[in-house]
Design an enzyme around this catalytic site. Structure first.
Site, mmCIF file in Angstrom:
data_model
loop_
_atom_site.group_PDB
_atom_site.id
_atom_site.type_symbol
_atom_site.label_atom_id
_atom_site.label_comp_id
_atom_site.label_asym_id
_atom_site.label_seq_id
_atom_site.Cartn_x
_atom_site.Cartn_y
_atom_site.Cartn_z
ATOM 1 N N ARG A 230 43.220 37.099 34.566
ATOM 2 C CA ARG A 230 42.705 38.454 34.390
ATOM 3 C C ARG A 230 41.355 38.559 35.091
ATOM 4 N NH1 ARG A 230 47.106 39.943 33.600
ATOM 5 N NH2 ARG A 230 47.976 40.992 31.780
ATOM 6 N N GLU A 259 40.612 46.909 38.185
ATOM 7 C CA GLU A 259 41.793 47.262 38.994
ATOM 8 C C GLU A 259 42.089 48.757 38.873
ATOM 9 O OE1 GLU A 259 45.031 44.667 37.863
ATOM 10 O OE2 GLU A 259 43.769 42.900 38.087
ATOM 11 N N HIS A 277 47.605 42.161 42.158
ATOM 12 C CA HIS A 277 48.206 41.840 40.846
ATOM 13 C C HIS A 277 49.735 41.742 40.948
ATOM 14 C CE1 HIS A 277 47.404 42.183 36.252
ATOM 15 N NE2 HIS A 277 48.455 41.425 36.489
HETATM 16 N N1 LIG Z 1 48.821 37.842 37.725
HETATM 17 C C1 LIG Z 1 49.817 38.243 36.965
HETATM 18 O O1 LIG Z 1 50.640 39.055 37.373
HETATM 19 C C2 LIG Z 1 49.961 37.667 35.570
HETATM 20 C C3 LIG Z 1 51.247 37.519 35.038
HETATM 21 C C4 LIG Z 1 51.372 36.965 33.758
HETATM 22 C C5 LIG Z 1 50.249 36.569 33.031
HETATM 23 N N2 LIG Z 1 49.017 36.742 33.579
HETATM 24 C C6 LIG Z 1 47.825 36.272 32.865
HETATM 25 O O2 LIG Z 1 47.788 34.848 33.003
HETATM 26 C C7 LIG Z 1 47.049 34.275 31.912
HETATM 27 C C8 LIG Z 1 47.841 33.136 31.283
HETATM 28 O O3 LIG Z 1 49.033 33.666 30.740
HETATM 29 P P1 LIG Z 1 50.007 32.753 29.842
HETATM 30 O O4 LIG Z 1 51.164 33.621 29.468
HETATM 31 O O5 LIG Z 1 50.231 31.467 30.529
HETATM 32 O O6 LIG Z 1 49.104 32.436 28.567
HETATM 33 P P2 LIG Z 1 48.503 33.380 27.430
HETATM 34 O O7 LIG Z 1 48.257 34.782 27.928
HETATM 35 O O8 LIG Z 1 49.321 33.193 26.220
HETATM 36 O O9 LIG Z 1 47.064 32.719 27.258
HETATM 37 C C9 LIG Z 1 46.922 31.588 26.521
HETATM 38 C C10 LIG Z 1 45.647 30.865 26.949
HETATM 39 O O10 LIG Z 1 44.483 31.616 26.624
HETATM 40 C C11 LIG Z 1 43.596 30.744 25.917
HETATM 41 N N3 LIG Z 1 42.741 31.508 24.996
HETATM 42 C C12 LIG Z 1 43.117 32.470 24.143
HETATM 43 N N4 LIG Z 1 42.036 32.897 23.425
HETATM 44 C C13 LIG Z 1 40.985 32.161 23.864
HETATM 45 C C14 LIG Z 1 39.603 32.108 23.509
HETATM 46 N N5 LIG Z 1 39.103 32.908 22.568
HETATM 47 N N6 LIG Z 1 38.810 31.227 24.173
HETATM 48 C C15 LIG Z 1 39.314 30.428 25.127
HETATM 49 N N7 LIG Z 1 40.610 30.425 25.498
HETATM 50 C C16 LIG Z 1 41.426 31.276 24.870
HETATM 51 C C17 LIG Z 1 44.517 29.796 25.156
HETATM 52 O O11 LIG Z 1 43.854 28.630 24.759
HETATM 53 C C18 LIG Z 1 45.562 29.520 26.227
HETATM 54 O O12 LIG Z 1 45.113 28.545 27.138
HETATM 55 C C19 LIG Z 1 46.763 35.441 30.959
HETATM 56 O O13 LIG Z 1 45.455 35.913 31.223
HETATM 57 C C20 LIG Z 1 47.771 36.494 31.357
HETATM 58 O O14 LIG Z 1 47.341 37.794 31.017
HETATM 59 C C21 LIG Z 1 48.865 37.275 34.827
#
Ligand SMILES: NC(=O)c1ccc[n+]([C@@H]2O[C@H](COP(=O)([O-])OP(=O)(O)OC[C@H]3O[C@@H](n4cnc5c(N)ncnc54)[C@H](O)[C@@H]3O)[C@@H](O)[C@H]2O)c1
Length: 310
Positions: A230, A259, A277
């Protein structure tokens, strides 16, 4: 016939049967009222579902089904306060990990810059050493967050013989052992010991500007950073400065602080690869996501529980 409100027109089929009759999807603009009797609202990850919108939802509305994995577009606290379930579509892990790896390769091997040279007729086999790209295989990859996507990136990195390190607020010994990853106790220690840093935490108040000027200063000289998580995890102005000064050699960014606006400082730099994105933007993944939204709606309407509650 259950009416399902959507935050934008969505290409769902017209005749999805449910025990209550075929689902009828209708786009309801953010400033219009969702009709009484509507049981669910489908949002996409780029449409905000604010506390104000949630307060105006009818009492019949019990589910917000997000077409996306990250739910930072939704005021989860306001939804919880009204007893509304929120679901997501956690089927984007592998496609987004592919994208993170594409950005690692593109940033290190200067794909954007080199393609621009070729297209503008500046093919030059004698370019100086300073303009060469960076090696990827065998380098140290630092993962910030050990989320499902981070672990999928780690699996790809193993094929590139990379040393994998991670920081996560909770240590994950099993996944760590399975992936041959080394746990590092703090984000500062992680960035100081990595050639390439890839971001994978959720966006929550505690992770906003996790990468700020002070932390960027702790990156290795000439390091590369990739963000497919993000935008607001990073202070974009500080990142642009670190790239301009050469402290960071390159970056690959799929997500941005505001964005679809991209900081002009970043747009002006040659050493950053920018994509709009598109982590989940493969036809196959978007189809999977649409199916998962529908599966969540049907499970909730028919059995009272979403498949993927957040
Ligand atoms: N670019 C894209 O199109 C795209 C697609 C899917 C997901 N994403 C983003 O990718 C990231 C990872 O997604 P995911 O589904 O693998 O995992 P997720 O969104 O379930 O995130 C889990 C992670 O966030 C950490 N986290 C949560 N709260 C926290 C806090 N307070 N302090 C520190 N760390 C914390 C957790 O420890 C874990 O490592 C997310 O930000 C998601 O929104 C982006």
């Amino acid at each position: 016939m259950p009416l399902i409100a959507t935050s934008r027109p969505l290409p769902f089929p017209a005749n999805i049967p449910s025990r209550q009759g075929a689902l009828e999807f209708r786009h309801i603009p953010a400033d219009a009222l969702v009709p009484e009797g509507t049981p669910a609202y489908v949002s996409t990850a780029v449409d905000p579902v604010t506390a104000q919108m949630i307060a105006a939802f009818p009492d019949s509305l019990r589910l917000i089904a997000n077409f996306g994995t990250g739910t930072d577009n939704i005021d989860l606290k306001a939804a919880r306060a009204r007893g509304i379930t929120v679901s997501n579509t956690p089927v984007v892990t592998e496609d987004t990990a592919d994208m993170a790896f594409a950005l690692i390769l593109a940033a290190c091997r200067k794909l954007g810059e080199n393609e621009r040279f070729l297209r503008d007729g500046s093919w030059d086999a004698t370019r100086p050493m300073a303009s060469m790209g960076l090696r990827v295989h065998g380098q140290t990859l630092g993962l910030i967050g050990f989320s499902p996507i981070a672990q999928a990136v780690a699996r790809r990195a193993r094929g590139f013989d990379m040393q994998i390190r991670y920081w996560n607020r909770t240590r994950r010994p099993e996944a760590e052992a399975a992936l041959g990853a080394e746990y590092v106790a703090s984000p500062d220690e992680l960035v100081a010991g990595s050639d390439i840093v890839s971001l994978h935490t959720a966006l929550v108040p505690e992770t906003r500007h996790l990468i700020d000027a002070a932390r960027l200063a702790r990156f290795r000289q000439g390091a590369v950073m990739v963000n497919t998580a993000r935008g607001p995890l990073v202070d974009e102005k500080a990142l642009a400065e670190a790239l301009r000064s050469g402290h960071l050699a390159a970056a690959g960014l799929d997500v941005f602080e505001a964005e679809p606006t991209v900081d002009p400082g970043l747009l002006a730099l040659p050493n950053v690869v920018l994509t709009p994105h598109i982590g989940s933007a493969t036809a196959a993944c978007r189809t999977d996501m649409g199916r998962r939204v529908i599966a969540n709606l049907l499970a909730f309407l028919e059995n009272g529980a979403a498949l993927d509650p957040v």
